[in-house]
Write a protein that holds these residues in place. Structure first.
Motif, PDB file in Angstrom:
ATOM      1  N   PHE A  72       0.835  -1.201   0.000  1.00  0.00           N
ATOM      2  CA  PHE A  72       0.000   0.000   0.000  1.00  0.00           C
ATOM      3  C   PHE A  72       0.875   1.259   0.000  1.00  0.00           C
ATOM      4  CE2 PHE A  72      -2.135  -3.501   2.052  1.00  0.00           C
ATOM      5  CZ  PHE A  72      -3.395  -3.498   1.466  1.00  0.00           C
ATOM      6  N   PRO A  73       0.505   2.274  -0.792  1.00  0.00           N
ATOM      7  CA  PRO A  73       1.349   3.471  -0.947  1.00  0.00           C
ATOM      8  C   PRO A  73       1.140   4.507   0.154  1.00  0.00           C
ATOM      9  CG  PRO A  73      -0.548   3.666  -2.388  1.00  0.00           C
ATOM     10  CD  PRO A  73      -0.669   2.318  -1.711  1.00  0.00           C
ATOM     11  N   VAL A  74       1.290   4.076   1.401  1.00  0.00           N
ATOM     12  CA  VAL A  74       1.131   4.965   2.553  1.00  0.00           C
ATOM     13  C   VAL A  74       2.244   4.663   3.547  1.00  0.00           C
ATOM     14  CG1 VAL A  74      -1.376   5.144   2.273  1.00  0.00           C
ATOM     15  CG2 VAL A  74      -0.418   3.367   3.754  1.00  0.00           C
ATOM     16  N   PRO A  75       2.567   5.589   4.453  1.00  0.00           N
ATOM     17  CA  PRO A  75       3.575   5.299   5.473  1.00  0.00           C
ATOM     18  C   PRO A  75       3.140   4.192   6.416  1.00  0.00           C
ATOM     19  CG  PRO A  75       2.529   7.433   5.876  1.00  0.00           C
ATOM     20  CD  PRO A  75       2.062   6.970   4.539  1.00  0.00           C
ATOM     21  N   THR A  88       0.724  12.149   0.378  1.00  0.00           N
ATOM     22  CA  THR A  88       1.732  13.061  -0.201  1.00  0.00           C
ATOM     23  C   THR A  88       2.999  12.304  -0.585  1.00  0.00           C
ATOM     24  OG1 THR A  88       2.659  13.705   1.971  1.00  0.00           O
ATOM     25  CG2 THR A  88       0.824  15.020   1.106  1.00  0.00           C
ATOM     26  N   SER A  89       2.808  11.102  -1.125  1.00  0.00           N
ATOM     27  CA  SER A  89       3.892  10.238  -1.620  1.00  0.00           C
ATOM     28  C   SER A  89       4.870   9.794  -0.536  1.00  0.00           C
ATOM     29  CB  SER A  89       4.657  10.926  -2.759  1.00  0.00           C
ATOM     30  OG  SER A  89       3.800  11.180  -3.864  1.00  0.00           O
ATOM     31  N   VAL A  90       4.496   9.936   0.741  1.00  0.00           N
ATOM     32  CA  VAL A  90       5.328   9.421   1.828  1.00  0.00           C
ATOM     33  C   VAL A  90       5.077   7.919   1.966  1.00  0.00           C
ATOM     34  CG1 VAL A  90       5.827   9.499   4.300  1.00  0.00           C
ATOM     35  CG2 VAL A  90       5.292  11.613   3.061  1.00  0.00           C
ATOM     36  N   ARG A  91       6.141   7.125   1.774  1.00  0.00           N
ATOM     37  CA  ARG A  91       6.014   5.670   1.881  1.00  0.00           C
ATOM     38  C   ARG A  91       7.074   5.087   2.811  1.00  0.00           C
ATOM     39  NH1 ARG A  91       4.475   2.443  -3.512  1.00  0.00           N
ATOM     40  NH2 ARG A  91       4.200   0.908  -1.850  1.00  0.00           N
ATOM     41  N   ASP A  92       7.600   5.920   3.680  1.00  0.00           N
ATOM     42  CA  ASP A  92       8.646   5.478   4.597  1.00  0.00           C
ATOM     43  C   ASP A  92       8.062   4.594   5.691  1.00  0.00           C
ATOM     44  OD1 ASP A  92      10.717   6.986   3.310  1.00  0.00           O
ATOM     45  OD2 ASP A  92       9.896   8.790   4.262  1.00  0.00           O
ATOM     46  N   ILE A  93       8.953   3.861   6.354  1.00  0.00           N
ATOM     47  CA  ILE A  93       8.583   3.070   7.523  1.00  0.00           C
ATOM     48  C   ILE A  93       9.163   3.758   8.752  1.00  0.00           C
ATOM     49  CG2 ILE A  93       8.763   0.827   8.667  1.00  0.00           C
ATOM     50  CD1 ILE A  93       8.891  -0.487   5.971  1.00  0.00           C
ATOM     51  N   PHE A  94       8.309   4.011   9.734  1.00  0.00           N
ATOM     52  CA  PHE A  94       8.687   4.746  10.931  1.00  0.00           C
ATOM     53  C   PHE A  94       8.583   3.840  12.153  1.00  0.00           C
ATOM     54  CE2 PHE A  94       7.078   7.804   7.890  1.00  0.00           C
ATOM     55  CZ  PHE A  94       7.953   8.876   7.982  1.00  0.00           C
ATOM     56  N   GLU A  95       9.245   4.269  13.222  1.00  0.00           N
ATOM     57  CA  GLU A  95       9.164   3.558  14.493  1.00  0.00           C
ATOM     58  C   GLU A  95       8.823   4.541  15.599  1.00  0.00           C
ATOM     59  OE1 GLU A  95      11.652   0.175  16.886  1.00  0.00           O
ATOM     60  OE2 GLU A  95      12.809   1.727  15.871  1.00  0.00           O
ATOM     61  N   ARG A 101      10.212   8.180  14.322  1.00  0.00           N
ATOM     62  CA  ARG A 101      11.380   8.456  13.488  1.00  0.00           C
ATOM     63  C   ARG A 101      11.431   7.464  12.339  1.00  0.00           C
ATOM     64  NH1 ARG A 101      16.083   9.175  18.089  1.00  0.00           N
ATOM     65  NH2 ARG A 101      15.728  11.385  18.598  1.00  0.00           N
ATOM     66  N   LYS A 102      11.942   7.914  11.203  1.00  0.00           N
ATOM     67  CA  LYS A 102      12.105   7.045  10.037  1.00  0.00           C
ATOM     68  C   LYS A 102      13.159   5.987  10.315  1.00  0.00           C
ATOM     69  CE  LYS A 102      13.587   7.130   5.189  1.00  0.00           C
ATOM     70  NZ  LYS A 102      14.051   7.993   4.078  1.00  0.00           N
ATOM     71  N   ILE A 103      12.865   4.742   9.901  1.00  0.00           N
ATOM     72  CA  ILE A 103      13.830   3.650  10.016  1.00  0.00           C
ATOM     73  C   ILE A 103      14.655   3.603   8.740  1.00  0.00           C
ATOM     74  CG2 ILE A 103      14.144   1.176  10.354  1.00  0.00           C
ATOM     75  CD1 ILE A 103      11.416   1.096  11.690  1.00  0.00           C
TER      76      ILE A 103
END
Length: 397
Positions: A160-163, A238-245, A309-311
């Motif tokens: 899925f294209p979401v964080p 907004t095209s954010v697809r990062d993985i956060f912790e 925070r972004k991993i």
């Protein structure tokens, strides 16, 4: 418009199972939960819309799809909960305690009804099983996914294209999806937007169709204008697809007077020292650089705000590799580390001896960390319970 006013726009379901669809071919079982928090009706509305469409093409479906209502009493009142938060009751100890009670609070009744239904579905339906829980937030937010960090969850969520946000279950006691993860199944939480934002409904509709495609219930050609849904979620995120912790939770109690400062949004970048809120009329500042996550702008709730925070991508790749080779099987050979039980699901770490054993290391290997006291950590193995064989032939795996 508040949540209760929003629910009056359509007729709220009165049955626990708002709808069940059985395809003409064998396939997965997908369970969608909505309204676990009664002031979050967007998921209910989205499922009504999607099920109305799917009911016209039931013969094209594979497997079985359920739409389930979480907290019926709270949903009818437009409140997060009546007596207590239903999404904080799903621990083995609490379930055992509630099962033996003679007089139940409203959410305890909801818990036992849902539990009986889940057990019956798992007993009678065929896998692979997918569990999706819909939520919204009191602040403005990008749509995002929350998961317990097992590899089956991570790989499915990456469709899925979401964080994606990991680790929230370390800070919350008793979420529904953590209970389901302990059973070994794919379990994903989708936060679609702000409670009263109509976009939260359209985002949930998009996520539902994408889930049905990813799980193999229905083909892309059977969904009109399917390509619209990934684009919709990508644009909303907004095209954010990062993985956060999650790195911090500001916890509040029933006696605290907590108030977020106005104007903050989920995923907003913040610096250490940013003035975020007041608690008992004293200022609360961020102790971290990172992103603000789910700031509380409602009366009910005990989670003031999180910081995430972004991993780094290299850490995610290393994590997957180390889990694949099961390097944690060597942990109990180290001084100060031992398995708590023979099933090897929980590690107990004496920090006075194993001072080098850090929380980030255990996260890499898929452990959920609980601090027992200043001397010991208890580590729960997320991977051990995962029913990987059930999903090994799925396209996303």
């Amino acid at each position: 418009m508040d949540a209760q006013a929003l629910t009056t726009k359509i007729e709220m379901p009165t049955n626990r199972v708002m709808q069940k669809l059985k395809g003409s071919k064998s396939g997965p079982t997908v369970l969608f939960f909505a309204g676990v928090h009664g002031n979050e009706p967007a998921g209910v509305m989205a499922l009504k819309e999607v099920f109305e469409d799917l009911s016209k093409k039931e013969n094209t479906l594979r497997g079985t799809v359920y739409g389930l209502i979480g907290n019926q009493k709270a949903l009818a009142k437009g409140k997060r909960y009546v007596d207590m938060d239903l999404n904080r009751l799903w621990t083995k100890a609490n379930i055992k305690m509630v099962s033996n009670k003679k007089v139940l609070l409203e959410e305890e009744k909801e818990l036992l009804e849902l539990l009986d239904l889940l057990r019956e579905i798992i007993k009678t339906e065929k896998g692979p099983f997918y569990f999706i829980d819909y939520h919204t937030t009191s602040s403005k937010t990008l749509p995002f996914i929350t998961i317990n960090d097992s590899m089956i969850n991570r790989k499915f969520a990456m469709q899925f294209p979401v964080p994606i946000v990991l680790g929230i279950e370390e800070f919350l006691e008793g979420p529904l999806l953590s209970y389901i993860n302990q059973l070994g199944y794919v379990a994903v939480g989708f936060e679609s937007g702000q409670h009263t934002d109509p976009a939260a409904i359209t985002n949930s509709v998009a996520f539902t169709y994408m889930t049905l495609i990813a799980s193999g219930v229905i083909g892309k050609m059977d969904v009109e204008d399917f390509g619209h849904y990934p684009h919709q979620l990508e644009n909303a995120a907004t095209s954010v697809r990062d993985i956060f912790e999650v790195v911090h939770l500001h916890k509040i109690t029933g006696v605290d007077v907590f108030k977020m400062l106005p104007g903050f949004e989920s995923f907003q970048k913040i610096n250490k020292g940013t003035h975020l809120a007041t608690n008992n009329y004293l200022p609360v500042y961020s102790g971290y650089d990172g992103r603000l996550f789910m700031p509380l702008y409602q009366n009910q709730g005990s989670d003031g705000f999180f910081i995430i925070r972004k991993i780094p991508e290299i850490a995610l790749m290393l994590s997957a590799f180390l889990r694949k080779i099961k390097i944690d099987n060597l942990f109990n050979l180290l001084p100060g580390v031992k398995w708590e039980h023979k099933d090897k699901e929980i590690l107990r770490v004496n920090l006075n001896i194993a001072k080098f054993m850090t929380k980030p290391l255990f996260h890499l290997l898929g452990y959920r960390v609980r601090q027992l006291d200043g001397q010991y950590l208890r580590l729960y193995n997320r991977e051990k319970a995962s029913k990987k064989k059930m999903y090994k032939n799925e396209g996303w795996w």
